[in-house]
Design a protein around this motif. Structure first.
Motif, PDB file in Angstrom:
ATOM      1  N   UNK A 115       0.828  -1.208   0.000  1.00 52.66           N
ATOM      2  CA  UNK A 115       0.000   0.000   0.000  1.00 52.66           C
ATOM      3  C   UNK A 115       0.861   1.255   0.000  1.00 52.66           C
ATOM      4  N   UNK A 116       0.389   2.268  -0.692  1.00 50.98           N
ATOM      5  CA  UNK A 116       1.139   3.527  -0.779  1.00 50.98           C
ATOM      6  C   UNK A 116       1.087   4.284   0.545  1.00 50.98           C
ATOM      7  N   UNK A 117      -0.094   4.290   1.160  1.00 42.33           N
ATOM      8  CA  UNK A 117      -0.258   5.045   2.397  1.00 42.33           C
ATOM      9  C   UNK A 117       0.259   4.258   3.602  1.00 42.33           C
ATOM     10  N   UNK A 118       0.661   4.988   4.610  1.00 44.91           N
ATOM     11  CA  UNK A 118       1.087   4.341   5.841  1.00 44.91           C
ATOM     12  C   UNK A 118      -0.117   3.657   6.479  1.00 44.91           C
ATOM     13  N   UNK A 119       0.084   2.459   6.975  1.00 43.69           N
ATOM     14  CA  UNK A 119      -1.045   1.713   7.524  1.00 43.69           C
ATOM     15  C   UNK A 119      -0.646   0.991   8.811  1.00 43.69           C
ATOM     16  N   UNK A 149     -11.135   9.474  12.380  1.00 47.67           N
ATOM     17  CA  UNK A 149     -11.552   9.594  10.968  1.00 47.67           C
ATOM     18  C   UNK A 149     -10.632   8.861   9.991  1.00 47.67           C
ATOM     19  N   UNK A 150      -9.642   8.140  10.496  1.00 43.52           N
ATOM     20  CA  UNK A 150      -8.826   7.331   9.574  1.00 43.52           C
ATOM     21  C   UNK A 150      -9.679   6.210   8.981  1.00 43.52           C
ATOM     22  N   UNK A 151      -9.576   5.961   7.671  1.00 47.52           N
ATOM     23  CA  UNK A 151     -10.325   4.855   7.056  1.00 47.52           C
ATOM     24  C   UNK A 151      -9.765   3.512   7.492  1.00 47.52           C
ATOM     25  N   UNK A 152     -10.658   2.530   7.530  1.00 44.23           N
ATOM     26  CA  UNK A 152     -10.277   1.169   7.925  1.00 44.23           C
ATOM     27  C   UNK A 152     -10.636   0.222   6.787  1.00 44.23           C
ATOM     28  N   UNK A 153      -9.644  -0.550   6.335  1.00 45.52           N
ATOM     29  CA  UNK A 153      -9.835  -1.487   5.235  1.00 45.52           C
ATOM     30  C   UNK A 153      -9.570  -2.913   5.723  1.00 45.52           C
ATOM     31  N   UNK A 274      -7.886  -6.089  10.484  1.00 47.59           N
ATOM     32  CA  UNK A 274      -8.146  -4.917   9.651  1.00 47.59           C
ATOM     33  C   UNK A 274      -6.865  -4.106   9.499  1.00 47.59           C
ATOM     34  N   UNK A 275      -6.940  -3.113   8.627  1.00 46.20           N
ATOM     35  CA  UNK A 275      -5.811  -2.195   8.422  1.00 46.20           C
ATOM     36  C   UNK A 275      -6.319  -0.763   8.516  1.00 46.20           C
ATOM     37  N   UNK A 276      -5.765  -0.017   9.454  1.00 46.67           N
ATOM     38  CA  UNK A 276      -6.097   1.400   9.592  1.00 46.67           C
ATOM     39  C   UNK A 276      -5.110   2.190   8.747  1.00 46.67           C
ATOM     40  N   UNK A 277      -5.647   3.058   7.879  1.00 43.85           N
ATOM     41  CA  UNK A 277      -4.807   3.750   6.904  1.00 43.85           C
ATOM     42  C   UNK A 277      -4.625   5.221   7.279  1.00 43.85           C
ATOM     43  N   UNK A 278      -3.365   5.646   7.267  1.00 45.95           N
ATOM     44  CA  UNK A 278      -3.038   7.061   7.458  1.00 45.95           C
ATOM     45  C   UNK A 278      -2.773   7.657   6.083  1.00 45.95           C
ATOM     46  N   UNK A 279      -3.791   8.355   5.542  1.00 40.57           N
ATOM     47  CA  UNK A 279      -3.693   8.864   4.170  1.00 40.57           C
ATOM     48  C   UNK A 279      -2.691  10.009   4.038  1.00 40.57           C
ATOM     49  N   UNK A 280      -2.301  10.610   5.164  1.00 38.63           N
ATOM     50  CA  UNK A 280      -1.425  11.786   5.102  1.00 38.63           C
ATOM     51  C   UNK A 280       0.053  11.423   5.104  1.00 38.63           C
ATOM     52  N   UNK A 281       0.343  10.164   5.316  1.00 37.81           N
ATOM     53  CA  UNK A 281       1.739   9.735   5.317  1.00 37.81           C
ATOM     54  C   UNK A 281       1.931   8.562   4.369  1.00 37.81           C
ATOM     55  N   UNK A 282       3.100   8.541   3.742  1.00 39.44           N
ATOM     56  CA  UNK A 282       3.415   7.446   2.834  1.00 39.44           C
ATOM     57  C   UNK A 282       3.910   6.233   3.606  1.00 39.44           C
TER      58      UNK A 282
END
Length: 292
Positions: A115-119, A149-153, A274-282
């Motif tokens: 994944x591109x975003x930090x998770x 508000x971090x998305x969870x995938x 699950x995976x919590x994604x931090x969209x603001x960090x790579x």
């Protein structure tokens, strides 16, 4: 007058005579050895019959005791074999469970690295199923870098699907609002037509999601099984994350929009990680590639 004839009388002299004859015959028999020989035969037959009976009874008792001992040993051996078989079956089940768990974790790791975003991988530790405003609790919190508000995938059966978003963060745990929560509204698109709508839940993971605000005129272009994905608008979720597939389309006369039912891509009853994604960090991997 004629004289009466006298009848035969068995007197004492006659008895003595007969007794002497019997005694003489008996003595003669004893002296000849014939009586002794017959006695031996009769005695042998009686004694041998008794011995045979005693042997048969004792042999039967011995065989019975031996059989009981053998039966007890067989039962012990059987119980030991049953225990070994149960242990073997448990070991086989454990191996199967371990392999499945390893496969799930391997998929999760591959997704996490690519994944591109930090998770942040996490595990579900509790869930509310009887409440329309259901939530999932995970074992990661602020100390792990999770924020509200971090998305969870989740990565399940080869698909990357949307689980929900973080709505509350504790030090070591966090709360997820899943997509089937009635308060969760997700901006989404039909993948093949790119029509924009809104996906909401019905409060139960076993019920389909609802997609609204899709215009009636696009109904001929839609098919059962069409994929619904996140739109990426408003910055809440990344773009083109799978939400579910169309399972039912209803045209309402009094409404200008279609009522579309969506089956979630994630099977929430089997969801564990699950995976919590931090969209603001790579992701570290992509950050290193950019530096290189």
């Amino acid at each position: 007058m004629a004289r009466k004839s006298k009848g035969f009388r068995f007197g004492f002299s006659e008895f003595i005579f007969i007794l002497l004859v019997v005694v003489s015959s008996t003595m003669l028999t004893f002296n000849s050895g014939k009586f002794i020989l017959n006695f031996k035969k009769i005695g042998f037959s009686i004694v041998s019959s008794i011995e045979k009976c005693v042997f048969s009874v004792s042999d039967g008792i011995r065989n019975t005791v031996t059989s009981v001992a053998e039966l007890r040993k067989l039962k012990k051996d059987y119980n030991e074999l049953v225990i070994k078989l149960e242990n073997y079956e448990k070991m086989q089940r454990s191996n199967v469970d371990i392999r499945k768990e390893n496969e799930r974790l391997r998929e999760l790791l591959d997704f996490s690295v690519s994944a591109e975003e930090k998770n942040i991988p996490a595990q579900i530790i509790s869930r509310e199923l009887d409440n329309s405003f259901s939530y999932l609790t995970i074992d990661k919190g602020s100390v792990n870098g999770i924020k509200k508000n971090m998305p969870v995938l989740a990565y399940q059966n080869g698909n990357r699907g949307l689980v929900g978003k973080i709505v509350q963060v504790g030090t070591f745990t966090s709360l997820i609002m899943p997509v089937y929560n009635v308060s969760n509204n997700v901006s989404a698109r039909i993948q093949n037509t790119r029509d924009l709508g809104l996906v909401t839940g019905q409060g139960n993971p076993d019920l389909p999601l609802q997609m609204q605000y899709i215009r009636k005129r696009v109904a001929p272009e839609l098919n059962f099984g069409d994929l619904i994905v996140t739109s990426g608008e408003n910055g809440n979720y990344m773009r083109d994350v799978q939400i579910g597939t169309i399972s039912k389309i209803t045209v309402l006369d009094y409404n200008s929009s279609l009522n579309i039912e969506v089956t979630p891509i994630i099977d929430f009853s089997r969801l564990e990680n699950v995976i919590v994604v931090n969209q603001k960090e790579l992701n570290d991997k992509h950050l290193q590639e950019e530096k290189e």
